[in-house]
Structure formats: structure tokens, C-alpha cells
Design a protein around this motif. Structure first.
Motif, PDB file in Angstrom:
ATOM      1  N   GLU A  76       0.544  -1.488   0.088  1.00  0.00           N
ATOM      2  CA  GLU A  76       0.282   0.026  -0.067  1.00  0.00           C
ATOM      3  C   GLU A  76       0.704   0.875  -0.278  1.00  0.00           C
ATOM      4  OE1 GLU A  76      -3.468   1.855   3.074  1.00  0.00           O
ATOM      5  OE2 GLU A  76      -3.309   0.651   2.642  1.00  0.00           O
ATOM      6  N   TYR A  90       1.917   2.032  -3.403  1.00  0.00           N
ATOM      7  CA  TYR A  90       0.338   2.726  -4.126  1.00  0.00           C
ATOM      8  C   TYR A  90       0.282   4.070  -3.728  1.00  0.00           C
ATOM      9  CZ  TYR A  90      -1.825  -0.813  -6.574  1.00  0.00           C
ATOM     10  OH  TYR A  90      -2.156  -1.922  -7.089  1.00  0.00           O
ATOM     11  N   LYS A  91       0.715   4.741  -2.480  1.00  0.00           N
ATOM     12  CA  LYS A  91       1.245   5.885  -1.886  1.00  0.00           C
ATOM     13  C   LYS A  91       1.740   6.570  -2.356  1.00  0.00           C
ATOM     14  CE  LYS A  91      -1.908   4.713   2.050  1.00  0.00           C
ATOM     15  NZ  LYS A  91      -2.036   4.572   3.781  1.00  0.00           N
ATOM     16  N   SER A 151       1.048   6.961  -6.347  1.00  0.00           N
ATOM     17  CA  SER A 151      -0.879   8.797  -6.478  1.00  0.00           C
ATOM     18  C   SER A 151      -0.115   9.976  -5.880  1.00  0.00           C
ATOM     19  CB  SER A 151      -1.602   7.912  -5.732  1.00  0.00           C
ATOM     20  OG  SER A 151      -2.258   9.033  -5.904  1.00  0.00           O
ATOM     21  N   THR A 152       0.900  10.380  -5.343  1.00  0.00           N
ATOM     22  CA  THR A 152       1.405  10.680  -4.932  1.00  0.00           C
ATOM     23  C   THR A 152       2.355  12.051  -5.658  1.00  0.00           C
ATOM     24  OG1 THR A 152       1.347  10.533  -2.342  1.00  0.00           O
ATOM     25  CG2 THR A 152       2.884  11.918  -2.747  1.00  0.00           C
TER      26      THR A 152
END
Length: 135
Positions: free
Chosen positions: A31, A34-35, A38-39
Motif C-alpha cells: 500500500e 501505491y501511496k 499516487s502522490t
């Protein structure tokens, strides 16, 4: 924003493939990875270009879409790196110094997002740096 055609969208899709390869190098996409992706898409990649896909969405989101799809499909990380490498060799003109720097910064941040860079990720990053340094 400028509408772009399919060959230009493929550039972003191939970046998603590369970023997935780094995240999946240890066979688990976390996760935190992913974060970070995305950022970075929101804060850095969107600033790089000003293009829309055929649906009017910012084309840079293809990075995250492909990343998530490849994770869902559990694609092989080495195959993804090979796919990106082949694309890079055929389309070097799309990879400016600025884009290469952002790619390297992105993969470093993805690799470091969960307990630091592991051996599998380090090998993949090294392969990419070697690819970028060849003519």
C-alpha cells in the motif's frame, strides 16, 4: 490541455509498467508503494506535461491505471522491466534528461516507501540506470 493520440499515451502506460516492475520486484506490491506513486503522479508528473487522453482526462493518470492493472493481474516484474526497456530503446527521443530524472526519482521513492530499498529493487534500479546510460 492538448489532446494526444495513442502513441503518446503509450508513453505513460509504459511508465506505469516500469513503476510496477520496481514495486513488484520483491513479488509484493505494498500500500505504501501505491501511496507514493499516487502522490508523485499528482505532485510531480502532472506538472511535466499538459495532455489529455481521448476521454478528456489528464493522460498522466495512465501511469497509475497501468500500475494498478498490472498488480491486479500479478504481472511478472522482470517481464515488465523488459517491456519498458524495449519501448525505451525504440523511443529514446521521448526521454528527455528532465523526464529521466523524474523517472529515477519516482522509482527511488517507490523502492524506499516500505522499509527502504531491498535487493530485488536495487537490482532493478541498477538495470534501469544502465539502460539510461547507454546510447
Amino acid at each position: 490541455m492538448n489532446k494526444i493520440n495513442t502513441p503518446e499515451i503509450v508513453f505513460y502506460q509504459k511508465l506505469g509498467e516500469l513503476f510496477y516492475a520496481v514495486a513488484a520486484a520483491d513479488r509484493v506490491v505494498r500500500e505504501a508503494e501505491y501511496k507514493v506513486l499516487s502522490t508523485l503522479v499528482e505532485e510531480e508528473w502532472k506538472q511535466m506535461d499538459d495532455y489529455q487522453d481521448q476521454f478528456g482526462a489528464d493522460a498522466v493518470y495512465q501511469i497509475a491505471i497501468v500500475f494498478e492493472w498490472f498488480d491486479y493481474e500479478r504481472m511478472d516484474a522482470e517481464d515488465c522491466l523488459t517491456g519498458f526497456s524495449n519501448y525505451y530503446k525504440k523511443h529514446k527521443k521521448l526521454f528527455s534528461v528532465k523526464r529521466k530524472q523524474l523517472i529515477l526519482r519516482t522509482i527511488d521513492k517507490i523502492a524506499n516507501s516500505f522499509r527502504g530499498t531491498n535487493k530485488s529493487e536495487l537490482i532493478m534500479i541498477t538495470k534501469l540506470k544502465m539502460l539510461f546510460n547507454t546510447n
